[in-house]
Design an enzyme around this catalytic site. Structure first.
Site, PDB file in Angstrom:
ATOM      1  N   GLU A 172     -12.963  63.024 -10.375  1.00  0.00           N
ATOM      2  CA  GLU A 172     -13.927  62.470 -11.323  1.00  0.00           C
ATOM      3  C   GLU A 172     -14.181  63.535 -12.381  1.00  0.00           C
ATOM      4  O   GLU A 172     -14.686  64.615 -12.082  1.00  0.00           O
ATOM      5  CB  GLU A 172     -15.217  62.106 -10.581  1.00  0.00           C
ATOM      6  CG  GLU A 172     -16.233  61.388 -11.428  1.00  0.00           C
ATOM      7  CD  GLU A 172     -17.503  61.077 -10.623  1.00  0.00           C
ATOM      8  OE1 GLU A 172     -17.392  60.769  -9.414  1.00  0.00           O
ATOM      9  OE2 GLU A 172     -18.591  61.179 -11.195  1.00  0.00           O
TER      10      GLU A 172
ATOM     11  N   ASP B 206     -28.249  63.712 -14.382  1.00  0.00           N
ATOM     12  CA  ASP B 206     -27.752  64.930 -13.766  1.00  0.00           C
ATOM     13  C   ASP B 206     -28.819  66.002 -13.638  1.00  0.00           C
ATOM     14  O   ASP B 206     -29.717  66.112 -14.461  1.00  0.00           O
ATOM     15  CB  ASP B 206     -26.577  65.481 -14.572  1.00  0.00           C
ATOM     16  CG  ASP B 206     -25.336  64.631 -14.381  1.00  0.00           C
ATOM     17  OD1 ASP B 206     -24.937  64.451 -13.212  1.00  0.00           O
ATOM     18  OD2 ASP B 206     -24.796  64.128 -15.377  1.00  0.00           O
TER      19      ASP B 206
END
EC number: 4.2.1.20
Lengths: 257, 402
Positions: free
Chosen positions: A47, A58
């Protein structure tokens, strides 16, 4: 050609290891060396993070890696340049993960088409709403045989999980807890949620992400689903690395053995 | 009061899907979906509830000091040859319009059963307004503030702490308002059950732009009543407001959006000049994209990275504008102007000397454009004086002798 993600899950249903790394990190031209090392040492899926200035989902480690990559000069155009011809060397499925704004500016169809051309198999855009995907973009993704992968969380209702599963292709990304990436929440509390996912008879394979950082957490996740995704812990393992290949070997070795 | 008024027939208000034209929506990661979904489903029900409205109204009256006066500025009017009225949001408790929204949202948070409040702040005005209502309601309060802003706005950091809030430095990215907002959103992702996020401006995912606009709409609701008393008509010729994210403009415009006779003027921060590379004039410099989970106009690089704006006013240096305003810009319903740092400073000095009112640096941007609008002598002009200038004294003093 069958999508590489589908090929992977047709051949392997258990213990699939997906590793996240930020493109252009630690140095601008490390993208391909990191991917090569990941394939070499046993990652089943890669990924690749497209760095963004404002990555809402995040935590600090992945954001900092993105900030560094942007400072290194990474951009979507640069990334596609780096990926040009990468399928000569890398055969594992590759997914791009990022945020919607740069993709919108690039043009969604142009972006998906480019992904297909260079050999990217799937895309994760956590801030793309399900309804907008279905109405505006689903046909584009299908036209180019690029999979869009949706996320579910412990707070997602059962009806919504089924809807997300029906729109998702390749696999379903199960976020292990209500958190941003890299948070240390105790996974044992998520057991009921993992069991619930198991019982839902979803059409897609399921990978668990967020909070997977070592062998113990990876094994726990694999007990309930098809595999797991490691991001923050991997970024930490390579951020100071002088020798990418050996850092990757050590990291994956510790997870798999 | 009219905060829950039916706007479904309006050309400029939010539609049932959370959009203003092609702007708006809720581009949230799945981790935030339940929180935002809950707000979308419940905010109108809460705002329509008579007991909510009663409590909101009584706090606005007895705690905030509303209605805020609509003041006829005689000497300013003589200078600009129009009938200029100032909507005195600067006289509110905590010194700006921000408190209208925080009072409303904390009452909403209580009704949703939340026990913990988070907020972002740039200059600290929204942070102080949030810390204030949290003290009032005895709720835990965490305010995210860019570490650079914490240094620039030390007095407001002390005020928030004195009010019992925890101030957390946002150290990611550019360490200013946009990063403080990112950190607040992340906190909400990590605390989805007990926490309400009091967003301070008319931006962010639906329903925030509409909810904040409604809670600020008391500004134009009062202007209509006050103007009727003073001039015999509820409708001015112009309403002028400064715009960063756009909460005071949304409040000042709200009840005039569908009154075509009323010209709406939004003034952005031009910084050192729109094309100087140091500006926050989003409509001039921005392109459509996604910021803080809304589709709107925003300043970004060719690669779609959100850029850091600049303005002398910490309350206007936001790289986007609220989706309602992006739509008002695109449809031409509102006129968008920009004022430079220099123009705003001069307007701040001018109002101080002509009327004895030191305006917030943000509000001074709105005043700065009075010289550029071709008024007729009998035009009635309402300027939203969104806040007072105490917090900006250092900036004013620094430029006093230039």
């Amino acid at each position: 050609m069958q999508n590489r993600i589908d090929q992977l899950f047709a051949a392997k249903q258990h213990g699939v290891l997906n590793i996240y790394c930020t493109a252009g990190f630690p140095e601008l031209n490390d993208t391909l060396p990191v991917m090569t090392a990941l394939q070499q040492h046993g990652a089943d899926l890669i990924e690749l993070g497209m760095p963004f200035s404002d990555p809402l989902a995040d935590g600090p480690v992945i954001q900092d890696s993105g900030t560094r990559a942007l400072k290194n000069g990474m951009s979507l155009h640069k990334l596609f340049e780096q990926l040009d011809g990468f399928r000569d060397r890398i055969h594992v499925p590759v997914i791009l993960m990022g945020y919607l704004n740069p993709v919108l500016l690039y043009g969604v169809e142009a972006f998906v088409k480019k992904c297909a051309e260079v050999g990217v198999d799937g895309i994760i855009l956590p801030d793309l709403p399900m309804a907008e995907y279905e109405a505006d973009y689903k046909a584009v993704f299908e036209k180019y045989n690029v999979h869009l992968i949706f996320l579910v969380t412990p707070e997602t209702t059962e009806a919504r999980i089924h809807k997300l599963d029906s729109l998702s292709k390749g696999f379903l990304y199960a976020v292990s807890s209500s958190s941003t990436t890299g948070k240390d929440k105790d996974m044992s509390h998520q057991q009921a949620y993992f069991e619930r996912l198991q019982q839902l008879k979803l059409q897609n394979p399921v990978l668990i992400g967020f909070g997977i950082k070592d062998k113990a957490t990876f094994d726990t996740a694999c007990r309930y689903t098809n595999g797991a995704i490691i991001g923050t812990a991997f970024i930490k393992a390579i951020e100071q690395s002088k020798d990418i290949d050996s850092s990757v070997r050590t990291f994956i070795g510790a997870i798999k053995n | 009061m009219d905060i829950a008024i039916d706007t479904s027939k309006s050309r400029y208000q939010v539609d049932k899907n959370g959009y203003y034209g092609r702007f708006g929506g809720a581009y949230v990661p799945e981790m935030l979906f339940p929180n935002v979904d809950e707000l979308q489903r419940k905010y109108m029900e809460v705002l329509s509830d008579p007991s909510f409205q009663q409590e909101f109204e009584s706090l606005l009256r007895d705690y905030v000091g509303r209605p805020s006066p609509l003041y006829f500025a005689k000497r300013l009017s003589e200078k600009y040859k129009a009938k200029i009225y100032l909507k005195r949001e600067d006289l509110n408790h905590t010194g700006a319009h921000k408190i209208n929204n925080t009072i409303g949202q904390i009452l909403l948070a209580k009704r949703l059963g939340k026990s913990r409040i988070i907020a972002e702040t740039g200059a600290g005005q929204h942070g102080v307004a949030t810390a204030t209502v949290c003290a009032l309601m005895g709720m835990e309060c965490v305010v995210y503030m860019g570490s650079i802003d914490i240094e620039r706005q030390a007095p407001n950091v002390s005020r928030m702490k004195m009010l019992g809030a925890t101030v957390v430095a946002a150290t990611s990215g550019s360490q200013t308002l946009k990063d403080a907002t990112n950190e607040a959103i992340r906190d909400w992702i990590n605390n989805p059950v007990d926490t309400h996020y009091i967003l301070g401006t008319a931006a962010g995912p639906h329903p925030y732009p509409d909810m904040v606009a409604r809670l600020q709409s008391v500004i134009s609701e009062e202007i209509r009543k006050q103007l009727l008393e003073k001039t015999g008509s509820e409708l001015p010729d112009y309403v002028v407001a400064c715009i960063g994210g756009g909460s005071n403009a949304a409040g000042a415009f709200f009840h005039y959006l569908d009154e075509d006779a009323v010209k709406l003027v939004a003034v952005e921060a031009g910084g050192k000049g729109v094309h100087s590379g140091h500006s926050a004039a989003t409509t001039q410099l921005g392109k459509i994209g996604i910021i803080h989970a809304a589709k709107t106009l925003l300043m970004q690089t060719e690669d779609g990275q959100i850029t850091e704006p600049y303005s002398i006013s910490a309350g206007l240096d936001y790289p986007g504008i609220g989706p309602m305003h992006a739509h008002l810009y695109e449809t031409g319903r509102a006129m968008f102007l920009d004022a430079t740092d220099e123009e705003a400073l001069a307007a701040g000095y001018e109002l101080s000397k002509l009327e004895g009112i030191i305006p917030a640096m943000e509000s001074a941007h709105a005043l700065a454009k009075l010289k550029d609008i071709p008024f007729n002598a009998d035009d009635v002009v309402v300027v939203c004086l969104s806040g007072r200038g105490d917090k900006d004294l250092n900036t004013y003093i620094r430029h006093m002798n230039k």
